[in-house]
Motif scaffolding. Structure first.
Motif, PDB file in Angstrom:
ATOM      1  N   LEU A 339       6.402 -10.192   4.023  1.00  0.00           N
ATOM      2  CA  LEU A 339       5.250  -9.397   3.591  1.00  0.00           C
ATOM      3  C   LEU A 339       5.286  -9.269   2.076  1.00  0.00           C
ATOM      4  CD1 LEU A 339       5.308  -6.550   6.279  1.00  0.00           C
ATOM      5  CD2 LEU A 339       3.771  -8.526   6.182  1.00  0.00           C
ATOM      6  N   GLY A 340       4.406 -10.013   1.412  1.00  0.00           N
ATOM      7  CA  GLY A 340       4.309  -9.931  -0.034  1.00  0.00           C
ATOM      8  C   GLY A 340       4.853 -11.144  -0.751  1.00  0.00           C
ATOM      9  N   ASP A 373       0.140 -12.233   2.064  1.00  0.00           N
ATOM     10  CA  ASP A 373      -0.062 -11.433   0.856  1.00  0.00           C
ATOM     11  C   ASP A 373      -1.561 -11.195   0.706  1.00  0.00           C
ATOM     12  OD1 ASP A 373       1.571 -10.674  -1.910  1.00  0.00           O
ATOM     13  OD2 ASP A 373      -0.543 -11.101  -2.266  1.00  0.00           O
ATOM     14  N   PRO A 395      -1.351  -9.578   8.202  1.00  0.00           N
ATOM     15  CA  PRO A 395       0.090  -9.304   8.120  1.00  0.00           C
ATOM     16  C   PRO A 395       0.754  -9.245   9.490  1.00  0.00           C
ATOM     17  CG  PRO A 395      -1.212  -7.356   7.527  1.00  0.00           C
ATOM     18  CD  PRO A 395      -2.155  -8.505   7.585  1.00  0.00           C
ATOM     19  N   LEU A 407       9.990  -6.923   3.856  1.00  0.00           N
ATOM     20  CA  LEU A 407       8.985  -6.390   2.929  1.00  0.00           C
ATOM     21  C   LEU A 407       9.460  -6.673   1.511  1.00  0.00           C
ATOM     22  CD1 LEU A 407       6.406  -4.589   2.484  1.00  0.00           C
ATOM     23  CD2 LEU A 407       8.018  -2.743   2.057  1.00  0.00           C
ATOM     24  N   THR A 409       6.894  -7.035  -1.286  1.00  0.00           N
ATOM     25  CA  THR A 409       5.944  -6.417  -2.218  1.00  0.00           C
ATOM     26  C   THR A 409       5.331  -5.195  -1.553  1.00  0.00           C
ATOM     27  OG1 THR A 409       5.393  -8.682  -2.890  1.00  0.00           O
ATOM     28  CG2 THR A 409       4.060  -6.899  -3.810  1.00  0.00           C
ATOM     29  N   HIS A 410       5.404  -4.060  -2.206  1.00  0.00           N
ATOM     30  CA  HIS A 410       4.980  -2.808  -1.571  1.00  0.00           C
ATOM     31  C   HIS A 410       3.479  -2.548  -1.759  1.00  0.00           C
ATOM     32  CE1 HIS A 410       6.357  -2.109  -5.626  1.00  0.00           C
ATOM     33  NE2 HIS A 410       5.847  -0.905  -5.683  1.00  0.00           N
ATOM     34  N   TYR A 414       0.587  -2.587   3.452  1.00  0.00           N
ATOM     35  CA  TYR A 414       1.783  -2.719   4.283  1.00  0.00           C
ATOM     36  C   TYR A 414       2.370  -1.372   4.669  1.00  0.00           C
ATOM     37  CZ  TYR A 414       1.627  -7.608   2.748  1.00  0.00           C
ATOM     38  OH  TYR A 414       1.238  -8.897   2.490  1.00  0.00           O
ATOM     39  N   TRP A 419       3.020  -0.290  13.159  1.00  0.00           N
ATOM     40  CA  TRP A 419       4.354  -0.824  13.415  1.00  0.00           C
ATOM     41  C   TRP A 419       4.657  -0.930  14.910  1.00  0.00           C
ATOM     42  CZ3 TRP A 419       6.823  -3.347   9.819  1.00  0.00           C
ATOM     43  CH2 TRP A 419       6.492  -3.089   8.479  1.00  0.00           C
ATOM     44  N   ILE A 431      13.980  -5.161  10.432  1.00  0.00           N
ATOM     45  CA  ILE A 431      13.190  -5.084   9.200  1.00  0.00           C
ATOM     46  C   ILE A 431      14.130  -4.873   8.020  1.00  0.00           C
ATOM     47  CG2 ILE A 431      11.454  -3.794   7.906  1.00  0.00           C
ATOM     48  CD1 ILE A 431      10.236  -2.919  10.545  1.00  0.00           C
ATOM     49  N   ASP A 433      13.695  -3.718   4.322  1.00  0.00           N
ATOM     50  CA  ASP A 433      12.758  -3.064   3.397  1.00  0.00           C
ATOM     51  C   ASP A 433      13.365  -3.118   1.999  1.00  0.00           C
ATOM     52  OD1 ASP A 433      11.076  -1.404   1.985  1.00  0.00           O
ATOM     53  OD2 ASP A 433      11.655   0.436   3.046  1.00  0.00           O
ATOM     54  N   LEU A 438       9.338   2.129   3.307  1.00  0.00           N
ATOM     55  CA  LEU A 438       8.849   2.279   4.678  1.00  0.00           C
ATOM     56  C   LEU A 438       9.434   3.532   5.324  1.00  0.00           C
ATOM     57  CD1 LEU A 438       9.074  -1.432   5.909  1.00  0.00           C
ATOM     58  CD2 LEU A 438       7.060  -0.195   5.075  1.00  0.00           C
TER      59      LEU A 438
END
Length: 456
Positions: A339-340, A373, A395, A407, A409-410, A414, A419, A431, A433, A438
């Motif tokens: 993600l990102g 992204d 996503p 993860l 990029t915050h 996202y 979830w 995950i 993070d 998160l």
């Protein structure tokens, strides 16, 4: 005043739109006709929040765009805002700056005085170099017909408009008093925040009236050029340091967020750039730190602290991959959702992002990689066409049959994911993070195995 900005990237587009908004007759020049057509149609050639609206407001009035250099002859101030990429050895490639200087030189008005501004990040001594090129081609005299100065940019991608209208400092590097007078006049409306309040409901970036006024600092050109490099390198060092502390916190059982908060309470340190991540990236920090280090080595004054920060940053990228490998053991045939891709939220800039290094390492270890992204996928695909990865429109698709989710990029998007749905899609609900943003307790309650960085 009449202003020209050569280059329509982050610096050129934002600078031109800002001066046009402040009432200066401003022209953007770029050799790419597609970018110029976008500006002429009221659109930004790069993604930056609210820049489209600002360009649309000013285009055809105080903002103009062209592929030629005809506007140079009438300009009071000419900003050079083109790219300065790194060469293989870490030094700066000034090809674009040199080409622009040559174009400007052949069009300067000998009957007036023009200020040529190096806005791009350039090595110490570039103002003198550009002045020499212009003098040689035009036959005009520096200090009489023109002056080349340094006015480095300090724009954060994603917050560039806020930074240009509410800077904490404006650095002017010049040995010419005449040039300094012109630059003071140019920046006068910005320093006085001319008509900001009446537009604050239209543009959120103008709703910053509580910010202190900018410090207008004049120095010599070489010091101004050095300030830019030294500033970015210092911030990179600070990020690398807190990331190293995070790795030590993992080993000792401390919590890096608590440590960073406690450190930031000391006003000698401050809380900015103490946010843990998978490392720093983007179009500025990697390039600027390497260029500064290369220069220091060339002159026999190696910046060992900067060198350590660069090495530490690469270690942080690898540390994130190690976290995944420690959890999944062999990554051969495993699926990892990312993600990102951008180096930070609210930009489409994926150049030298953390994702580039981490994805390459995952692929090397045999993993299947799925990515998403909100803004950066098109450019990432173009730059990294060699990567055999799956680009997902949503996503949630990155979680399908995934053995791990990462993860990087915050993005706000996202932080608001369902979830529970992602849990149902994953083969293994793990995950990582890397931004510690998160809701870990909530995710654990749903059945996820969640790790942060420096959270033991």
């Amino acid at each position: 005043m009449k202003v020209v900005c050569v280059g329509s990237g982050y610096v050129g587009s934002v600078t031109a739109a800002a001066f046009a908004f402040l009432g200066h007759d401003t022209t953007v020049i770029d050799i790419d006709p597609n970018k110029i057509k976008m500006i002429q149609s009221g659109k930004s050639p790069i993604y930056e929040p609210e820049l489209d609206q600002l360009i649309s407001l000013t285009i055809g009035k105080t903002l103009h765009a062209e592929t030629g250099y005809d506007s140079v002859i009438h300009a009071d101030v000419i900003f050079i805002c083109v790219g300065t990429p790194s060469k293989a050895d870490g030094t700066v490639d000034l090809t674009y700056v040199t080409q622009v200087a040559e174009q400007i030189a052949s069009r300067l008005n000998p009957e007036s005085f023009s200020v040529i501004v190096n806005k791009s990040t350039v090595p110490v001594g570039t103002a003198d170099r550009v002045a020499g090129i212009i003098k040689q081609i035009s036959g005009l005299q520096a200090g009489i017909h023109f002056s080349v100065i340094s006015n480095p940019e300090f724009l954060r991608e994603g917050c560039a408009l806020e930074d240009v209208f509410f800077p904490n400092r404006i650095i002017i590097g010049s040995e010419s008093e005449k040039a300094k007078i012109i630059m003071r006049e140019l920046y006068d409306r910005l320093l006085k925040r001319h008509e900001y309040e009446q537009w604050s409901e239209t543009f959120s970036f103008l709703n910053q009236q509580g910010k202190p006024p900018a410090v207008y600092f004049e120095t010599d050109s070489k010091s101004a050029e050095m300030i830019k490099y030294a500033s970015n390198a210092f911030l990179a060092v600070k990020i690398s340091y807190i990331n190293e502390v995070a790795r030590l916190c993992d080993a000792l059982g401390a919590h890096v967020q608590q440590v960073a908060t406690g450190m930031g309470l000391d006003d000698r340190i401050g809380d900015k750039f103490l946010q843990v991540s998978s490392g720093w990236g983007g179009s500025c920090f990697p390039k600027d730190t390497m260029e500064l280090l290369s220069t220091s080595q060339k002159y026999g004054r190696e910046l060992t602290v900067v060198k350590a920060a660069i090495d530490s940053n690469l270690t942080m990228h690898e540390y994130c991959v190690d976290k995944i490998r420690d959890r999944l053991k062999s990554l051969n045939g495993k699926t990892v959702g990312i993600l990102g891709l951008t180096f930070k939220p609210n930009t489409d800039d994926v150049r030298r992002s953390q994702a580039e290094v981490i994805i390459a390492k995952l692929l090397e270890l045999g993993a299947h990689v799925k990515v998403h992204d909100p803004k950066g996928m098109e450019l990432f695909r173009t730059i990294h066409s060699q990567f055999q990865i799956m680009y997902c429109e949503k996503p949630e698709e990155t979680a399908q049959y995934a053995d791990a989710m990462v993860l990087l990029t915050h993005w706000d998007q996202y932080l608001q994911l369902d979830w529970r749905e992602l849990y149902s899609r994953m083969s293994n609900p793990y995950i990582l993070d890397t931004r510690n943003v998160l809701p870990h307790p909530e995710l654990i309650q749903l059945g996820f195995q969640v790790e942060g960085l420096g959270t033991s």
